[in-house]
Enzyme design. Structure first.
Site, mmCIF file in Angstrom:
data_model
loop_
_atom_site.group_PDB
_atom_site.id
_atom_site.type_symbol
_atom_site.label_atom_id
_atom_site.label_comp_id
_atom_site.label_asym_id
_atom_site.label_seq_id
_atom_site.Cartn_x
_atom_site.Cartn_y
_atom_site.Cartn_z
ATOM 1 N N ASN A 98 0.469 1.031 5.890
ATOM 2 C CA ASN A 98 1.248 0.314 4.854
ATOM 3 C C ASN A 98 2.058 -0.962 5.700
ATOM 4 O O ASN A 98 2.901 -0.479 6.534
ATOM 5 C CB ASN A 98 2.262 1.013 4.039
ATOM 6 C CG ASN A 98 3.016 0.202 3.328
ATOM 7 O OD1 ASN A 98 4.033 0.426 2.804
ATOM 8 N ND2 ASN A 98 2.495 -1.110 2.712
ATOM 9 N N GLY A 99 1.537 -2.227 5.451
ATOM 10 C CA GLY A 99 2.452 -3.165 6.152
ATOM 11 C C GLY A 99 1.241 -4.243 6.779
ATOM 12 O O GLY A 99 0.217 -4.344 6.375
ATOM 13 N N TYR B 67 11.609 -4.864 -6.738
ATOM 14 C CA TYR B 67 10.246 -4.805 -7.634
ATOM 15 C C TYR B 67 9.274 -3.747 -7.017
ATOM 16 O O TYR B 67 8.581 -3.024 -7.590
ATOM 17 C CB TYR B 67 9.519 -6.004 -7.412
ATOM 18 C CG TYR B 67 7.921 -6.227 -7.917
ATOM 19 C CD1 TYR B 67 7.731 -6.191 -9.311
ATOM 20 C CD2 TYR B 67 6.972 -6.355 -6.938
ATOM 21 C CE1 TYR B 67 6.516 -6.328 -9.658
ATOM 22 C CE2 TYR B 67 5.563 -6.265 -7.506
ATOM 23 C CZ TYR B 67 5.541 -6.150 -8.997
ATOM 24 O OH TYR B 67 4.061 -6.058 -9.237
ATOM 25 N N GLY C 212 -0.451 0.148 -5.093
ATOM 26 C CA GLY C 212 -2.069 -0.417 -4.800
ATOM 27 C C GLY C 212 -2.904 0.295 -5.691
ATOM 28 O O GLY C 212 -2.928 1.420 -5.990
ATOM 29 N N CYS D 223 0.890 -1.370 0.090
ATOM 30 C CA CYS D 223 0.099 0.054 -0.045
ATOM 31 C C CYS D 223 0.896 1.215 0.083
ATOM 32 O O CYS D 223 1.940 1.186 0.121
ATOM 33 C CB CYS D 223 -0.626 -0.121 1.346
ATOM 34 S SG CYS D 223 -1.865 -1.372 1.254
#
Length: 472
Positions: free
Chosen positions: A110-111, A254, A35, A7
């Site tokens: 995020n996570g 990535y 996201g 995210c």
């Protein structure tokens, strides 16, 4: 590539009342790669929160009229989501808003927490009622619980960090403050910069700062809490250096945009380095090197540089379609690959091709790309992967929740080469991963199984839904 994304979080605090939603919009647009399921913005206008959240990408959810309907304010928090935990529903859209006895807050995360189930059980037993299936709500409850017994929101966040474990980069907005926090391991990136008018922007990646005209200041330290208010910026470091740094190495391979810099390391440079190391460890006798857009391109340039084999643009990406992982079914994923990538026949035909990609997960997408090149007349295809094989689940935000669908768990390299249809296949040797970054300490658990935290009892993405069904 069929791996699920992270995210992206973003926060804005302005020196004056203005259209902060516009700033958040452009910042989220720059983070769209992190996201594509849903997005949202919450604006703080003198303590009054206004928000818009929905399923879809930023340009679809925030039309001109939608943005203009959000009021001017001095603060905003935004989020783009891929749901590593919880379903793709409007209830799970972020930022999450909470009203409590001492005020209100909006939270973007995020996570993934590694102890989310344990915390959720305790909260439910104490009377908490959950409305979503995301572990972000667990964080919101823990922070709220602490806020009721602490003198400030930053103290509540600090105390919450004593009990939440795993990966989290947070941006939290109260009526008067903007809080940024990064977990003590530093799994996920978070940075901030200064706007020309004196305001600040906090974001998952530095590319979002550039997009809104903010000057990069620095990364948020692992374990650090930053408090932004009318008084300026305060850094709290009571959680710093409690753990060894474990930044996710796959951010460089990535996840992140190549123009971002994470913890002082250029993402583009790290990817090029991966390609150079591949050329040294797994050379190929070929005529041309091509990369799979987008994250394979820099690695292909690095491979070409060291090997001396010319680099060429052999695959063209349709810029107006999302990454393959947004497709819910296998058949749709195959269709997405066909629409998303087109081979450049005159570059490929009759050539021995080195094909560079960032990873192989199931093998489905790789097989389809190889077929595109074969159909375009490639004489040979030597595939090189700029990461080691995926062998283990991740529960820090990467949506690899089972070894069941990881092709490298069931087949050796030669077998995978045959399955995807290449002449040869080689991965980046795991012992060379450390050369992608200059600092000590990164997480490569998805490759080597060395987890920094305890392993949770249930890794499945739908674990909260399954838990509810089991109770019924």
């Amino acid at each position: 590539m069929a791996i699920h994304e992270e995210c992206g979080v973003l926060g804005v605090i302005s020196a004056r009342k203005e259209n902060v939603a516009d700033i958040a919009y452009y910042g989220l647009y720059a983070l769209q790669h992190r996201g594509q399921e849903s997005c949202g913005i919450v604006v703080n206008d003198d303590g009054v929160f206004s928000s818009h959240k929905d399923l879809g990408i930023v340009s679809e959810v925030f039309l001109k009229d939608t943005l203009s309907n959000l009021p001017a304010g001095k603060m905003a928090v935004g989020h783009v989501r891929y749901g590593t935990t919880g379903g793709n529903t409007r209830n799970n859209c972020q930022p999450m808003e909470v009203n409590h006895q001492k005020g209100k807050m909006a939270l973007a995360h995020n996570g993934n927490l590694s102890n989310a189930l344990e915390l959720r059980d305790k909260l439910e037993l104490s009377g908490a009622i959950f409305h979503t299936t995301s572990d972000t709500e667990t964080i919101a409850y823990v922070v709220t619980r602490e806020r009721l017994v602490t003198p400030s929101i930053e103290e509540a966040v600090s105390r919450a960090m004593d009990s939440i474990e795993g990966a989290y980069s947070l941006i939290l907005m109260s009526s008067t403050k903007l809080i940024a926090a990064r977990d003590p391991y530093g799994f996920r990136p978070l940075c901030y910069g200064r706007m020309p008018d004196g305001g600040y922007v906090i974001a998952s990646e530095s590319c979002a700062l550039s997009a809104v005209g903010a000057e990069f200041i620095r990364d948020v330290l692992p374990g650090e809490i930053l408090v932004f208010s009318d008084s300026g910026v305060e850094s709290r470091r009571e959680h710093c250096e409690k753990q060894k740094r474990k930044t996710c190495i796959f951010e460089y391979i990535y996840f992140a945009r190549p123009d971002s810099v994470i913890d002082g390391i250029s993402v583009a440079k790290a990817r090029a380095q991966a390609g150079e190391l591949l050329a040294e460890s797994a050379p190929a006798d070929a005529d041309i090197v091509i990369g799979v857009p987008d994250s394979g391109l820099e690695a292909a340039l690095g491979f070409s540089k060291v090997s001396g084999i010319p680099y060429g643009i052999g695959l063209i990406k349709n810029k107006y379609i999302g990454r393959t992982f947004i497709s819910p079914g296998q058949d749709e994923r195959l269709d997405q690959v066909r629409i998303k990538l087109s081979p450049v026949k005159h570059v490929i035909e009759g050539k021995r091709v080195v094909l560079i990609d960032d990873s192989i997960v199931r093998g489905t997408t790789s097989r389809r790309i190889v077929k595109l090149l074969r159909d375009a007349g490639a004489k040979e295809i030597h595939m090189r992967i700029s990461a080691p094989p995926f062998l283990h689940p991740c529960y820090y935000g990467t949506d690899i929740d089972s070894e069941e669908n990881l092709i490298a768990c069931h087949h050796n390299t030669e077998e995978i080469a045959e399955i995807i249809g290449v002449d040869t296949l080689a991965y980046l040797p795991i012992e060379k991963l450390g050369r992608l970054v200059s600092y000590q300490g990164y997480c490569a658990a998805c490759f080597d199984g060395d987890y920094p935290t305890k392993i949770p009892p249930d890794l499945r993405k739908d674990r909260f839904e399954r838990k509810l069904s089991e109770r019924v």
